[in-house]
Write a protein that holds these residues in place. Structure first.
Motif, short mmCIF file in Angstrom:
data_model
loop_
_atom_site.label_atom_id
_atom_site.label_comp_id
_atom_site.label_asym_id
_atom_site.label_seq_id
_atom_site.Cartn_x
_atom_site.Cartn_y
_atom_site.Cartn_z
N MET A 125 41.22 36.72 42.41
CA MET A 125 42.18 37.77 42.79
C MET A 125 42.27 37.88 44.30
SD MET A 125 41.82 40.86 39.98
CE MET A 125 40.20 41.33 40.53
N ASN A 126 41.13 37.83 45.00
CA ASN A 126 41.13 37.90 46.46
C ASN A 126 41.87 36.71 47.06
OD1 ASN A 126 39.71 40.29 46.54
ND2 ASN A 126 37.73 39.29 46.77
N LYS A 127 41.66 35.53 46.48
CA LYS A 127 42.34 34.33 46.96
C LYS A 127 43.85 34.49 46.81
CE LYS A 127 42.84 29.41 46.18
NZ LYS A 127 42.73 28.35 45.20
N GLY A 128 44.27 35.01 45.66
CA GLY A 128 45.70 35.23 45.43
C GLY A 128 46.27 36.22 46.42
N TYR A 129 45.52 37.27 46.73
CA TYR A 129 45.96 38.27 47.69
C TYR A 129 46.10 37.66 49.08
CZ TYR A 129 45.91 42.29 50.79
OH TYR A 129 46.21 43.19 51.78
N ALA A 165 31.19 35.63 35.69
CA ALA A 165 32.63 35.57 35.39
C ALA A 165 33.39 36.64 36.18
CB ALA A 165 32.87 35.73 33.89
N GLU A 166 32.80 37.83 36.29
CA GLU A 166 33.44 38.90 37.07
C GLU A 166 33.56 38.49 38.53
OE1 GLU A 166 33.00 43.63 38.19
OE2 GLU A 166 31.43 42.68 37.00
N GLU A 167 32.50 37.89 39.09
CA GLU A 167 32.56 37.40 40.47
C GLU A 167 33.69 36.38 40.63
OE1 GLU A 167 28.85 35.74 41.74
OE2 GLU A 167 27.74 37.57 41.28
N LEU A 168 33.79 35.46 39.68
CA LEU A 168 34.83 34.43 39.72
C LEU A 168 36.22 35.06 39.70
CD1 LEU A 168 35.83 31.49 39.57
CD2 LEU A 168 35.54 31.65 37.08
N PHE A 169 36.43 36.02 38.79
CA PHE A 169 37.74 36.66 38.70
C PHE A 169 38.08 37.42 39.97
CE2 PHE A 169 37.54 35.34 34.46
CZ PHE A 169 38.76 35.57 33.83
N ARG A 170 37.07 38.11 40.55
CA ARG A 170 37.32 38.83 41.81
C ARG A 170 37.69 37.86 42.93
NH1 ARG A 170 36.16 44.13 41.57
NH2 ARG A 170 34.70 44.84 39.98
#
Length: 97
Positions: free
Chosen positions: A71-75, A63-68
């Motif tokens: 976030m990277n995709k959004g950035y 889940a942490e990998e997914l959230f990261r």
């Protein structure tokens, strides 16, 4: 492979076999192998923990990998939008000359 037809496969994760209905067999095998690898890695680091604890910690890591990634995709999307706005502004200036 026809992705619209679910297929039943068997995968083994942390010494337990699971029967899954999947649309993408290759992806399902890769995911199962990934989860199995993470669980084994955690078990090596924490050998006295229960299977449930190893499974929960593995789920939290994934889940942490997914959230990261999200976030990277959004950035990245934000950076692209800023670049496009800058380019559009320059094109507008050039066209108004």
């Amino acid at each position: 492979m026809d992705l619209s037809q679910p297929k039943t496969i068997k995968v083994k994760i942390f010494n337990t076999e699971y029967t899954l209905k999947v649309e993408d067999e290759e992806l399902a095998y890769k995911v199962a192998e990934y989860v199995d690898g993470l669980m084994r890695e955690l078990h090596d680091k924490l050998p006295n923990q229960s299977v449930l604890t190893i499974a929960i910690l593995t789920a939290l890591n994934i889940a942490e990998e997914l959230f990261r990634e999200r976030m990277n995709k959004g950035y990245v999307e934000s950076e692209i939008e800023d670049l496009l706005r800058g380019l559009s502004s320059k094109v507008d200036k050039i066209l108004s000359l």
